[in-house]
Scaffold this motif. Sequence first.
Motif, PDB file in Angstrom:
ATOM      1  N   MET A  99     -37.259 -10.480 -42.834  1.00 46.02           N
ATOM      2  CA  MET A  99     -36.896 -10.301 -41.451  1.00 46.02           C
ATOM      3  C   MET A  99     -37.323 -11.545 -40.673  1.00 46.02           C
ATOM      4  SD  MET A  99     -37.887  -7.106 -39.256  1.00 46.02           S
ATOM      5  CE  MET A  99     -37.380  -6.731 -37.700  1.00 46.02           C
ATOM      6  N   ALA A 100     -36.468 -12.009 -39.833  1.00 44.74           N
ATOM      7  CA  ALA A 100     -36.730 -13.226 -39.073  1.00 44.74           C
ATOM      8  C   ALA A 100     -37.722 -12.956 -37.949  1.00 44.74           C
ATOM      9  CB  ALA A 100     -35.436 -13.764 -38.492  1.00 44.74           C
ATOM     10  N   GLN A 101     -38.504 -13.968 -37.669  1.00 43.08           N
ATOM     11  CA  GLN A 101     -39.463 -13.903 -36.573  1.00 43.08           C
ATOM     12  C   GLN A 101     -38.742 -14.222 -35.259  1.00 43.08           C
ATOM     13  OE1 GLN A 101     -42.440 -16.954 -36.930  1.00 43.08           O
ATOM     14  NE2 GLN A 101     -43.939 -15.786 -35.789  1.00 43.08           N
ATOM     15  N   PRO A 102     -39.035 -13.504 -34.185  1.00 40.16           N
ATOM     16  CA  PRO A 102     -38.403 -13.836 -32.905  1.00 40.16           C
ATOM     17  C   PRO A 102     -38.688 -15.295 -32.516  1.00 40.16           C
ATOM     18  CG  PRO A 102     -39.518 -11.734 -32.760  1.00 40.16           C
ATOM     19  CD  PRO A 102     -39.900 -12.337 -34.083  1.00 40.16           C
ATOM     20  N   ARG A 103     -37.701 -15.940 -31.931  1.00 35.80           N
ATOM     21  CA  ARG A 103     -37.813 -17.368 -31.617  1.00 35.80           C
ATOM     22  C   ARG A 103     -39.022 -17.683 -30.740  1.00 35.80           C
ATOM     23  NH1 ARG A 103     -35.439 -22.053 -32.124  1.00 35.80           N
ATOM     24  NH2 ARG A 103     -35.329 -23.526 -30.401  1.00 35.80           N
ATOM     25  N   GLY A 104     -39.296 -16.860 -29.759  1.00 36.00           N
ATOM     26  CA  GLY A 104     -40.438 -17.099 -28.873  1.00 36.00           C
ATOM     27  C   GLY A 104     -41.756 -17.126 -29.626  1.00 36.00           C
ATOM     28  N   GLU A 105     -41.924 -16.193 -30.558  1.00 34.53           N
ATOM     29  CA  GLU A 105     -43.139 -16.153 -31.377  1.00 34.53           C
ATOM     30  C   GLU A 105     -43.232 -17.377 -32.273  1.00 34.53           C
ATOM     31  OE1 GLU A 105     -43.646 -12.552 -33.619  1.00 34.53           O
ATOM     32  OE2 GLU A 105     -43.133 -11.314 -31.878  1.00 34.53           O
ATOM     33  N   TYR A 106     -42.110 -17.740 -32.886  1.00 37.00           N
ATOM     34  CA  TYR A 106     -42.079 -18.908 -33.763  1.00 37.00           C
ATOM     35  C   TYR A 106     -42.482 -20.171 -32.996  1.00 37.00           C
ATOM     36  CZ  TYR A 106     -40.202 -22.877 -36.310  1.00 37.00           C
ATOM     37  OH  TYR A 106     -40.073 -24.090 -36.924  1.00 37.00           O
ATOM     38  N   LEU A 107     -41.887 -20.356 -31.816  1.00 38.37           N
ATOM     39  CA  LEU A 107     -42.196 -21.548 -31.023  1.00 38.37           C
ATOM     40  C   LEU A 107     -43.654 -21.558 -30.573  1.00 38.37           C
ATOM     41  CD1 LEU A 107     -38.963 -21.980 -28.881  1.00 38.37           C
ATOM     42  CD2 LEU A 107     -39.721 -23.369 -30.820  1.00 38.37           C
ATOM     43  N   ALA A 108     -44.183 -20.406 -30.192  1.00 38.96           N
ATOM     44  CA  ALA A 108     -45.584 -20.335 -29.778  1.00 38.96           C
ATOM     45  C   ALA A 108     -46.513 -20.731 -30.917  1.00 38.96           C
ATOM     46  CB  ALA A 108     -45.913 -18.929 -29.284  1.00 38.96           C
ATOM     47  N   GLU A 109     -46.244 -20.243 -32.113  1.00 38.60           N
ATOM     48  CA  GLU A 109     -47.066 -20.595 -33.273  1.00 38.60           C
ATOM     49  C   GLU A 109     -46.927 -22.076 -33.617  1.00 38.60           C
ATOM     50  OE1 GLU A 109     -46.452 -18.071 -36.667  1.00 38.60           O
ATOM     51  OE2 GLU A 109     -46.753 -16.250 -35.482  1.00 38.60           O
ATOM     52  N   THR A 110     -45.699 -22.571 -33.607  1.00 37.99           N
ATOM     53  CA  THR A 110     -45.446 -23.963 -33.940  1.00 37.99           C
ATOM     54  C   THR A 110     -46.117 -24.896 -32.939  1.00 37.99           C
ATOM     55  OG1 THR A 110     -43.360 -23.403 -35.002  1.00 37.99           O
ATOM     56  CG2 THR A 110     -43.624 -25.680 -34.298  1.00 37.99           C
ATOM     57  N   HIS A 111     -45.954 -24.601 -31.664  1.00 38.32           N
ATOM     58  CA  HIS A 111     -46.564 -25.443 -30.632  1.00 38.32           C
ATOM     59  C   HIS A 111     -48.083 -25.363 -30.694  1.00 38.32           C
ATOM     60  CE1 HIS A 111     -42.660 -25.379 -28.029  1.00 38.32           C
ATOM     61  NE2 HIS A 111     -42.544 -26.122 -29.118  1.00 38.32           N
ATOM     62  N   GLY A 112     -48.611 -24.203 -31.000  1.00 36.52           N
ATOM     63  CA  GLY A 112     -50.061 -24.064 -31.146  1.00 36.52           C
ATOM     64  C   GLY A 112     -50.601 -24.922 -32.269  1.00 36.52           C
ATOM     65  N   ARG A 113     -49.906 -24.945 -33.374  1.00 38.36           N
ATOM     66  CA  ARG A 113     -50.333 -25.764 -34.523  1.00 38.36           C
ATOM     67  C   ARG A 113     -50.232 -27.249 -34.183  1.00 38.36           C
ATOM     68  NH1 ARG A 113     -51.350 -25.013 -39.924  1.00 38.36           N
ATOM     69  NH2 ARG A 113     -50.432 -26.471 -41.410  1.00 38.36           N
ATOM     70  N   GLN A 114     -49.165 -27.635 -33.509  1.00 39.28           N
ATOM     71  CA  GLN A 114     -49.006 -29.023 -33.094  1.00 39.28           C
ATOM     72  C   GLN A 114     -50.107 -29.422 -32.118  1.00 39.28           C
ATOM     73  OE1 GLN A 114     -45.044 -28.905 -31.483  1.00 39.28           O
ATOM     74  NE2 GLN A 114     -44.062 -29.041 -33.486  1.00 39.28           N
ATOM     75  N   ASP A 115     -50.382 -28.567 -31.148  1.00 38.09           N
ATOM     76  CA  ASP A 115     -51.429 -28.849 -30.161  1.00 38.09           C
ATOM     77  C   ASP A 115     -52.796 -28.973 -30.821  1.00 38.09           C
ATOM     78  OD1 ASP A 115     -49.485 -28.773 -28.178  1.00 38.09           O
ATOM     79  OD2 ASP A 115     -49.963 -26.717 -27.569  1.00 38.09           O
ATOM     80  N   GLU A 116     -53.055 -28.139 -31.802  1.00 42.96           N
ATOM     81  CA  GLU A 116     -54.325 -28.193 -32.516  1.00 42.96           C
ATOM     82  C   GLU A 116     -54.466 -29.514 -33.262  1.00 42.96           C
ATOM     83  OE1 GLU A 116     -58.087 -26.748 -34.006  1.00 42.96           O
ATOM     84  OE2 GLU A 116     -56.870 -26.471 -32.221  1.00 42.96           O
ATOM     85  N   ALA A 117     -53.405 -29.977 -33.895  1.00 47.44           N
ATOM     86  CA  ALA A 117     -53.445 -31.261 -34.598  1.00 47.44           C
ATOM     87  C   ALA A 117     -53.766 -32.385 -33.622  1.00 47.44           C
ATOM     88  CB  ALA A 117     -52.110 -31.527 -35.299  1.00 47.44           C
ATOM     89  N   LEU A 118     -53.129 -32.372 -32.470  1.00 49.62           N
ATOM     90  CA  LEU A 118     -53.376 -33.411 -31.471  1.00 49.62           C
ATOM     91  C   LEU A 118     -54.799 -33.314 -30.929  1.00 49.62           C
ATOM     92  CD1 LEU A 118     -52.323 -35.757 -29.801  1.00 49.62           C
ATOM     93  CD2 LEU A 118     -51.400 -34.102 -28.181  1.00 49.62           C
ATOM     94  N   ARG A 119     -55.271 -32.114 -30.669  1.00 52.34           N
ATOM     95  CA  ARG A 119     -56.631 -31.930 -30.159  1.00 52.34           C
ATOM     96  C   ARG A 119     -57.667 -32.451 -31.148  1.00 52.34           C
ATOM     97  NH1 ARG A 119     -60.897 -29.060 -30.755  1.00 52.34           N
ATOM     98  NH2 ARG A 119     -60.062 -27.722 -32.372  1.00 52.34           N
ATOM     99  N   LEU A 120     -57.478 -32.137 -32.420  1.00 51.26           N
ATOM    100  CA  LEU A 120     -58.417 -32.599 -33.447  1.00 51.26           C
ATOM    101  C   LEU A 120     -58.412 -34.125 -33.547  1.00 51.26           C
ATOM    102  CD1 LEU A 120     -57.711 -29.942 -36.218  1.00 51.26           C
ATOM    103  CD2 LEU A 120     -59.767 -30.130 -34.799  1.00 51.26           C
ATOM    104  N   ARG A 121     -57.237 -34.706 -33.510  1.00 45.06           N
ATOM    105  CA  ARG A 121     -57.138 -36.167 -33.594  1.00 45.06           C
ATOM    106  C   ARG A 121     -57.793 -36.822 -32.382  1.00 45.06           C
ATOM    107  NH1 ARG A 121     -56.998 -40.621 -36.787  1.00 45.06           N
ATOM    108  NH2 ARG A 121     -55.952 -42.277 -35.663  1.00 45.06           N
ATOM    109  N   GLU A 122     -57.555 -36.268 -31.205  1.00 43.02           N
ATOM    110  CA  GLU A 122     -58.138 -36.834 -29.990  1.00 43.02           C
ATOM    111  C   GLU A 122     -59.652 -36.617 -29.918  1.00 43.02           C
ATOM    112  OE1 GLU A 122     -55.685 -35.134 -26.897  1.00 43.02           O
ATOM    113  OE2 GLU A 122     -54.299 -36.842 -26.995  1.00 43.02           O
TER     114      GLU A 122
END
Length: 61
Positions: A1-24
């Motif tokens: 079953m597919a994940q709703p787009r809003g949930e997918y984007l929230a998870e994806t953006h959270g992971r991206q933000d975490e990578a940037l936060r760790l690097r910074e």
Amino acid sequence: MAQPRGEYLAETHGRQDEALRLRESGMKWREVGDALGGITDSAAYQLAAKARARRDQAVDA
């Protein structure tokens, strides 16, 4: 079953933000990758680059 787009984007953006936060916070790309579950340093870089692009786009808007 597919994940709703809003949930997918929230998870994806959270992971991206975490990578940037760790690097910074001063971590090396290898350390960022390890902290994100053992991904490669290039994958960690790509996540952070996407977060930075979103942040820069939001500032310009």
